[in-house]
Design a protein around this motif. Structure first.
Motif, short mmCIF file in Angstrom:
data_model
loop_
_atom_site.label_atom_id
_atom_site.label_comp_id
_atom_site.label_asym_id
_atom_site.label_seq_id
_atom_site.Cartn_x
_atom_site.Cartn_y
_atom_site.Cartn_z
N MET A 158 0.82 -1.21 0.00
CA MET A 158 0.00 0.00 0.00
C MET A 158 0.85 1.25 0.00
SD MET A 158 -3.29 -0.71 2.32
CE MET A 158 -3.76 0.96 1.93
N GLY A 159 1.96 1.21 0.75
CA GLY A 159 2.83 2.37 0.77
C GLY A 159 3.48 2.60 -0.58
N ALA A 160 3.89 1.53 -1.26
CA ALA A 160 4.56 1.66 -2.55
C ALA A 160 3.60 1.96 -3.69
CB ALA A 160 5.33 0.38 -2.86
N GLY A 161 2.33 1.58 -3.53
CA GLY A 161 1.37 1.73 -4.63
C GLY A 161 0.55 3.00 -4.62
N GLY A 162 0.82 3.92 -3.67
CA GLY A 162 0.09 5.18 -3.64
C GLY A 162 -1.28 5.11 -3.01
N ILE A 163 -1.62 3.99 -2.39
CA ILE A 163 -2.94 3.84 -1.79
C ILE A 163 -3.06 4.72 -0.54
CG2 ILE A 163 -4.50 2.19 -0.67
CD1 ILE A 163 -3.40 0.07 -2.56
N GLY A 164 -1.99 4.76 0.26
CA GLY A 164 -2.03 5.60 1.46
C GLY A 164 -2.25 7.06 1.15
N ARG A 165 -1.61 7.55 0.08
CA ARG A 165 -1.77 8.97 -0.28
C ARG A 165 -3.20 9.27 -0.71
NH1 ARG A 165 -0.54 11.36 -5.07
NH2 ARG A 165 0.52 9.50 -5.84
N ARG A 166 -3.83 8.34 -1.41
CA ARG A 166 -5.24 8.56 -1.80
C ARG A 166 -6.17 8.56 -0.60
NH1 ARG A 166 -1.79 7.46 -6.13
NH2 ARG A 166 -2.73 8.29 -8.04
N LEU A 167 -5.86 7.72 0.38
CA LEU A 167 -6.70 7.70 1.59
C LEU A 167 -6.56 9.01 2.37
CD1 LEU A 167 -6.17 4.03 2.83
CD2 LEU A 167 -8.16 5.00 1.65
N LEU A 168 -5.36 9.59 2.40
CA LEU A 168 -5.17 10.87 3.06
C LEU A 168 -5.97 11.96 2.35
CD1 LEU A 168 -3.73 12.57 5.20
CD2 LEU A 168 -1.84 12.87 3.59
N ALA A 169 -5.96 11.95 1.02
CA ALA A 169 -6.74 12.93 0.26
C ALA A 169 -8.24 12.74 0.50
CB ALA A 169 -6.42 12.80 -1.23
N LEU A 170 -8.66 11.48 0.61
CA LEU A 170 -10.06 11.21 0.91
C LEU A 170 -10.44 11.76 2.29
CD1 LEU A 170 -12.79 9.81 0.38
CD2 LEU A 170 -11.79 7.73 1.35
N ALA A 171 -9.58 11.55 3.28
CA ALA A 171 -9.86 12.06 4.62
C ALA A 171 -9.99 13.57 4.60
CB ALA A 171 -8.75 11.64 5.57
N GLN A 172 -9.15 14.25 3.82
CA GLN A 172 -9.22 15.71 3.74
C GLN A 172 -10.52 16.15 3.08
OE1 GLN A 172 -5.63 17.43 2.39
NE2 GLN A 172 -6.40 19.53 2.32
N ALA A 173 -10.99 15.39 2.10
CA ALA A 173 -12.24 15.74 1.43
C ALA A 173 -13.45 15.53 2.33
CB ALA A 173 -12.39 14.90 0.15
N LEU A 174 -13.34 14.60 3.28
CA LEU A 174 -14.48 14.28 4.14
C LEU A 174 -14.59 15.21 5.35
CD1 LEU A 174 -14.30 10.38 4.16
CD2 LEU A 174 -15.84 11.85 2.83
N VAL A 175 -13.52 15.94 5.69
CA VAL A 175 -13.54 16.82 6.85
C VAL A 175 -13.91 18.23 6.41
CG1 VAL A 175 -12.12 17.85 8.68
CG2 VAL A 175 -11.86 15.44 8.11
N TRP A 176 -14.90 18.80 7.08
CA TRP A 176 -15.36 20.15 6.75
C TRP A 176 -14.42 21.18 7.35
CZ3 TRP A 176 -18.69 20.29 2.99
CH2 TRP A 176 -19.52 19.18 2.78
N PRO A 177 -14.48 22.44 6.89
CA PRO A 177 -13.55 23.48 7.37
C PRO A 177 -13.80 23.90 8.81
CG PRO A 177 -15.16 24.43 5.86
CD PRO A 177 -15.36 22.95 5.81
N VAL A 178 -13.30 23.10 9.73
CA VAL A 178 -13.39 23.40 11.16
C VAL A 178 -11.99 23.71 11.68
CG1 VAL A 178 -15.40 21.94 11.52
CG2 VAL A 178 -13.11 20.97 11.76
N ARG A 179 -11.91 24.30 12.86
CA ARG A 179 -10.61 24.60 13.44
C ARG A 179 -9.85 23.29 13.67
NH1 ARG A 179 -8.30 28.87 15.20
NH2 ARG A 179 -10.20 30.13 15.13
N ALA A 180 -8.55 23.33 13.42
CA ALA A 180 -7.70 22.14 13.50
C ALA A 180 -8.17 21.06 12.52
CB ALA A 180 -7.65 21.59 14.91
N GLY A 181 -8.70 21.52 11.39
CA GLY A 181 -9.25 20.58 10.43
C GLY A 181 -8.24 19.57 9.91
N LEU A 182 -7.01 20.04 9.62
CA LEU A 182 -6.01 19.10 9.11
C LEU A 182 -5.60 18.07 10.16
CD1 LEU A 182 -3.48 21.02 6.81
CD2 LEU A 182 -5.01 19.14 6.22
N ALA A 183 -5.66 18.46 11.44
CA ALA A 183 -5.38 17.49 12.50
C ALA A 183 -6.46 16.41 12.52
CB ALA A 183 -5.31 18.19 13.85
N HIS A 184 -7.72 16.81 12.29
CA HIS A 184 -8.79 15.82 12.19
C HIS A 184 -8.61 14.95 10.94
CE1 HIS A 184 -11.30 17.07 15.56
NE2 HIS A 184 -11.11 18.33 15.21
N VAL A 185 -8.15 15.56 9.86
CA VAL A 185 -7.84 14.79 8.65
C VAL A 185 -6.77 13.75 8.95
CG1 VAL A 185 -6.80 14.94 6.36
CG2 VAL A 185 -8.53 16.60 7.05
N ASN A 186 -5.73 14.18 9.67
CA ASN A 186 -4.66 13.29 10.07
C ASN A 186 -5.21 12.10 10.85
OD1 ASN A 186 -2.38 12.08 11.31
ND2 ASN A 186 -1.27 14.00 11.34
#
Length: 419
Positions: A67-95
């Motif tokens: 998964m690390g070598a195939g780019g799957i983890g990076r897509r999941l991070l982008a998905l998490a960012q898309a699912l979190v609304w603009p709240v304070r500490a939003g990127l921490a919630h994405v993390n």
């Protein structure tokens, strides 16, 4: 006494834990005069890993590598960012959300921290987060891996306790989600205290693209966890199928997994699995020798004198595990404690073995981010450049949240046992 001091001395000198356990077992045999045990020593060492449940371990490690070598983890991070609304500490919630997704695939704190430290920390820094706060949130998210299936710790416990891996996976889902929710509360508090920035608002089109691009990546955890919980496949079969799916997704869909990446992934998998399985074998031999020394019966008598109720037993258990976690890695600690304490928990206090196992694995996870051993703590420090002492201090609120979840799990387990 000599064996215990020798074990501590070997650890203090930096000897590998597996070597220290085998040496301690041989010292115990010499002290007890049971030299006949030496005849079966090699057989017991092999028997320690002769378990069908452990077959899934190297396959899940391989899955994380692919998964690390195939780019799957990076897509999941982008998905998490898309699912979190603009709240304070939003990127921490994405993390945190991305950590939860990866935890359901990797099953290893160190592997998860390695992926997230490279993906999330630089992104959070660019958004205005202090580096130490970004590293702390990333490290805390790594605590989800030992609790959320397919955790390696849960697999090892299932092999020792002789319980189905699928059952322990199902039993860990709610505690894992509760832990993630508790961490989300801590992040919200940190957001106000440090005035952390809000996550940038994304247009609906960008969110939709992130979701669409992540759909192939979501196939992998769906296979890995869904087939186990649904009873379609055993954990070993599910890990193998998910690994094939990760190769296909990384190679044919995202086109980031190259054929020349596969030998390296296989070598790293073999090295990691070999180290873990050797620990399992060494700890099983030590537990076997301790059983001949009547330690389980002595421990049972001591615990029964100290704890009159299941709840009191679980309180003492948690205190013991917190102390052990600071000096032992979770897997050897599980193998050393489960054979001794599980019969007491189930036979004397009527505690469900699945609940006991989840509490055991969750508690010992704290040791991954606790000095002086703390493999996860020093991995996060090395990858992010933040001093381990600073990380330990900033992780305190997350530790408190995890202790609160452990307390809730213990109360529920004690209530079910008839407290």
């Amino acid at each position: 006494m000599t064996a215990g001091l020798s074990f501590l001395a070997l650890l203090g000198l930096g000897a590998p834990i597996a070597f220290a356990m085998i040496a301690t077992a041989m010292i115990l045999i010499a002290e007890g005069g049971n030299t006949a045990l030496l005849q079966g020593f090699g057989q017991q060492l092999f028997a320690g890993i002769e378990s069908y449940s452990l077959l899934s371990l190297p396959l899940f490690i391989l899955l994380g590598e692919l998964m690390g070598a195939g780019g799957i983890g990076r897509r999941l991070l982008a998905l998490a960012q898309a699912l979190v609304w603009p709240v304070r500490a939003g990127l921490a919630h994405v993390n945190l959300l991305a950590n939860l997704m990866l935890a359901s695939i990797l099953g290893s704190t160190v592997a998860q921290l390695t992926v997230m430290a490279r993906l999330a920390v630089p992104e959070m820094e660019r958004a205005g987060y202090p580096r130490d706060v970004a590293a702390t949130v990333t490290a805390a998210g790594g605590l989800l891996a030992p609790v959320v299936p397919p955790s390696m710790n849960l697999i090892v416990y299932a092999a020792i306790a002789q319980v189905p891996v699928a059952d322990i996976f199902v039993a860990s889902v709610i505690p894992g989600l509760a832990l993630a929710a508790a961490f989300a509360v801590v992040i919200a508090w940190l957001g106000r205290r440090h005035a952390l920035p809000r996550v940038p608002s994304q247009p609906a089109g960008a969110r939709l693209r992130a979701v669409v691009q992540a759909l192939p990546a979501l196939v992998v955890p769906a296979i890995a966890v869904g087939s186990i919980i649904g009873g379609v496949a055993t954990p070993t079969e599910a890990a193998a199928i998910a690994s094939v799916a990760a190769i296909l997704v990384g190679r044919l869909v995202y086109r980031e997994l190259r054929l020349r990446d596969l030998p390296g992934a296989l070598v790293r998998t073999a090295a990691t699995a070999g180290a873990v399985l050797y620990l399992v074998a060494a700890a099983q031999v030590l537990a076997w020798v301790l059983t001949f020394g009547n330690l389980p019966a002595q421990a049972a008598a001591w615990v029964q004198d100290m704890a009159g109720t299941p709840l009191m037993f679980l309180v003492l258990l948690n205190l013991l595990l917190l102390a052990l976690g600071t000096v032992l890695e979770p897997i050897p600690a599980i193998i050393l404690t489960a054979p001794v304490l599980l019969p007491i928990a189930t036979g004397v206090y009527g505690i469900d073995p699945l609940a006991f196992g989840v509490i055991l694995c969750a508690n010992l996870a704290l040791g991954l981010l606790s000095p002086p051993v703390g493999a996860g703590l020093f991995t996060a420090s090395m990858l992010t450049g933040v001093r381990a002492e600073r990380l330990s201090l900033l992780l305190t609120p997350f530790f408190i949240a995890m202790l609160a979840v452990l307390a809730g799990m213990s109360i529920v387990a004690a209530f079910q046992a008839g407290t």
